[in-house]
Design a protein around this motif. Sequence first.
Motif, PDB file in Angstrom:
ATOM      1  N   GLY A 180      32.943  35.987  32.772  1.00  0.00           N
ATOM      2  CA  GLY A 180      31.735  36.751  32.478  1.00  0.00           C
ATOM      3  C   GLY A 180      31.301  37.634  33.625  1.00  0.00           C
ATOM      4  O   GLY A 180      30.254  38.297  33.540  1.00  0.00           O
ATOM      5  N   ARG A 181      32.070  37.686  34.695  1.00  0.00           N
ATOM      6  CA  ARG A 181      31.739  38.491  35.876  1.00  0.00           C
ATOM      7  C   ARG A 181      32.898  39.427  36.194  1.00  0.00           C
ATOM      8  O   ARG A 181      34.058  39.054  36.063  1.00  0.00           O
ATOM      9  N   THR A 182      32.569  40.631  36.642  1.00  0.00           N
ATOM     10  CA  THR A 182      33.585  41.599  37.018  1.00  0.00           C
ATOM     11  C   THR A 182      33.658  41.685  38.546  1.00  0.00           C
ATOM     12  O   THR A 182      32.630  41.903  39.200  1.00  0.00           O
ATOM     13  N   PRO A 183      34.829  41.515  39.153  1.00  0.00           N
ATOM     14  CA  PRO A 183      34.931  41.567  40.618  1.00  0.00           C
ATOM     15  C   PRO A 183      34.457  42.895  41.196  1.00  0.00           C
ATOM     16  O   PRO A 183      34.630  43.961  40.593  1.00  0.00           O
ATOM     17  N   THR A 184      33.875  42.814  42.372  1.00  0.00           N
ATOM     18  CA  THR A 184      33.484  44.010  43.131  1.00  0.00           C
ATOM     19  C   THR A 184      34.256  44.116  44.443  1.00  0.00           C
ATOM     20  O   THR A 184      34.075  45.078  45.182  1.00  0.00           O
ATOM     21  N   LEU A 185      35.095  43.116  44.722  1.00  0.00           N
ATOM     22  CA  LEU A 185      35.915  43.111  45.933  1.00  0.00           C
ATOM     23  C   LEU A 185      37.380  43.052  45.541  1.00  0.00           C
ATOM     24  O   LEU A 185      37.741  42.494  44.509  1.00  0.00           O
ATOM     25  N   MET A 186      38.237  43.617  46.379  1.00  0.00           N
ATOM     26  CA  MET A 186      39.675  43.485  46.167  1.00  0.00           C
ATOM     27  C   MET A 186      40.367  43.422  47.523  1.00  0.00           C
ATOM     28  O   MET A 186      39.826  43.866  48.528  1.00  0.00           O
ATOM     29  N   ARG A 187      41.543  42.805  47.505  1.00  0.00           N
ATOM     30  CA  ARG A 187      42.371  42.762  48.713  1.00  0.00           C
ATOM     31  C   ARG A 187      43.724  43.373  48.372  1.00  0.00           C
ATOM     32  O   ARG A 187      44.458  42.845  47.522  1.00  0.00           O
ATOM     33  N   PRO A 188      44.073  44.489  49.005  1.00  0.00           N
ATOM     34  CA  PRO A 188      45.373  45.099  48.726  1.00  0.00           C
ATOM     35  C   PRO A 188      46.510  44.225  49.240  1.00  0.00           C
ATOM     36  O   PRO A 188      46.443  43.720  50.368  1.00  0.00           O
ATOM     37  N   GLY A 195      35.018  50.805  41.405  1.00  0.00           N
ATOM     38  CA  GLY A 195      33.906  49.965  41.858  1.00  0.00           C
ATOM     39  C   GLY A 195      34.327  48.791  42.711  1.00  0.00           C
ATOM     40  O   GLY A 195      33.659  47.746  42.705  1.00  0.00           O
ATOM     41  N   LEU A 196      35.414  48.958  43.481  1.00  0.00           N
ATOM     42  CA  LEU A 196      35.956  47.855  44.277  1.00  0.00           C
ATOM     43  C   LEU A 196      35.961  48.192  45.765  1.00  0.00           C
ATOM     44  O   LEU A 196      36.499  49.218  46.187  1.00  0.00           O
ATOM     45  N   ALA A 197      35.369  47.316  46.557  1.00  0.00           N
ATOM     46  CA  ALA A 197      35.466  47.406  48.014  1.00  0.00           C
ATOM     47  C   ALA A 197      36.730  46.688  48.466  1.00  0.00           C
ATOM     48  O   ALA A 197      37.135  45.686  47.871  1.00  0.00           O
ATOM     49  N   GLY A 245      30.421  28.386  42.224  1.00  0.00           N
ATOM     50  CA  GLY A 245      29.773  29.262  43.193  1.00  0.00           C
ATOM     51  C   GLY A 245      30.695  29.996  44.141  1.00  0.00           C
ATOM     52  O   GLY A 245      30.219  30.602  45.106  1.00  0.00           O
ATOM     53  N   HIS A 246      31.989  30.001  43.866  1.00  0.00           N
ATOM     54  CA  HIS A 246      32.910  30.740  44.711  1.00  0.00           C
ATOM     55  C   HIS A 246      32.947  32.200  44.284  1.00  0.00           C
ATOM     56  O   HIS A 246      32.723  32.537  43.119  1.00  0.00           O
ATOM     57  N   GLU A 247      33.239  33.060  45.237  1.00  0.00           N
ATOM     58  CA  GLU A 247      33.325  34.493  44.971  1.00  0.00           C
ATOM     59  C   GLU A 247      34.750  34.828  44.527  1.00  0.00           C
ATOM     60  O   GLU A 247      35.716  34.313  45.089  1.00  0.00           O
ATOM     61  N   ILE A 248      34.858  35.701  43.530  1.00  0.00           N
ATOM     62  CA  ILE A 248      36.172  36.043  42.989  1.00  0.00           C
ATOM     63  C   ILE A 248      36.431  37.537  43.154  1.00  0.00           C
ATOM     64  O   ILE A 248      35.643  38.368  42.686  1.00  0.00           O
TER      65      ILE A 248
END
Length: 259
Positions: free
Chosen positions: A152-160, A177-179, A115-118
């Motif tokens: 099976g999931r594509t990230p929607t967040l990124m950290r530069p 598609g990345l915040a 259940g962690h966000e990636i």
Amino acid sequence: MRRRIRLRARAGVALAAAAACASAISGCGLLDRATTPADAREAALKSAPDTKSLPTPDCGIKKCVALTFDGGPSKPTPKLLDLLEAKKVHVTFFVQGKGHTDTYPRTLRRMAREGHEIGNHTWTHPILTDLDTKEKTTELTRVQKDVQRITGRTPTLMRPPQGRTDGEVSALMKKLGLAQVLWSVTAKDYATTDTALITRRVLDRTRRDGIILLHERYRGTIPAVPEIIDTLRRRGYTFVTVSQLLAPAVPQPGTVYRP
């Protein structure tokens, strides 16, 4: 109460942006326009003020904080996952590719399963503002594909890396598609093995709607996590993922989020 939260958040953005410019971080004007979690939530409520669909937990009411880890998965990550499971805390992992997602796929799969966000932290951790568009794209899409293939999931967040971003990076993030997610608290655990110091830095600087940046692969960090969690809980904080912190807003591609 929401107005007081909003004013505090805006003051935090101004201070953080000033500090970034003083440190010569790229894109100072862009950071000045970063969206705070409080402002994201308020805008979402204004556009669709359906109180029946408010998230749980509601970070407009509760004192929320997001715990995030950069640069994994690594050899020590399962130990952190055991700890988080015992504490019933979900976090956001900004994962790296080379030497990490390609080396520890079982750990990455476990992160998602529990259940962690990636999120995406690039393939080799370069300064994105120093790269051309093709290089930037490769750094990000390789991680996107690896995470999707493994979880099976594509990230929607990124950290530069190093928090360095600018208009060109943001335009590419919007296309992919990345915040973009920055932070308000860092223990600089990459520069010390002193667990007590790491703990103190986090506890001294954490405020409502904070985003805490840590790295589980450094020796002093995982031992600091239990006290960080327990102390912040005693202070009334609720731990959430970054997306939960923004909810009911949905992270928008290209947008820079920073407390």
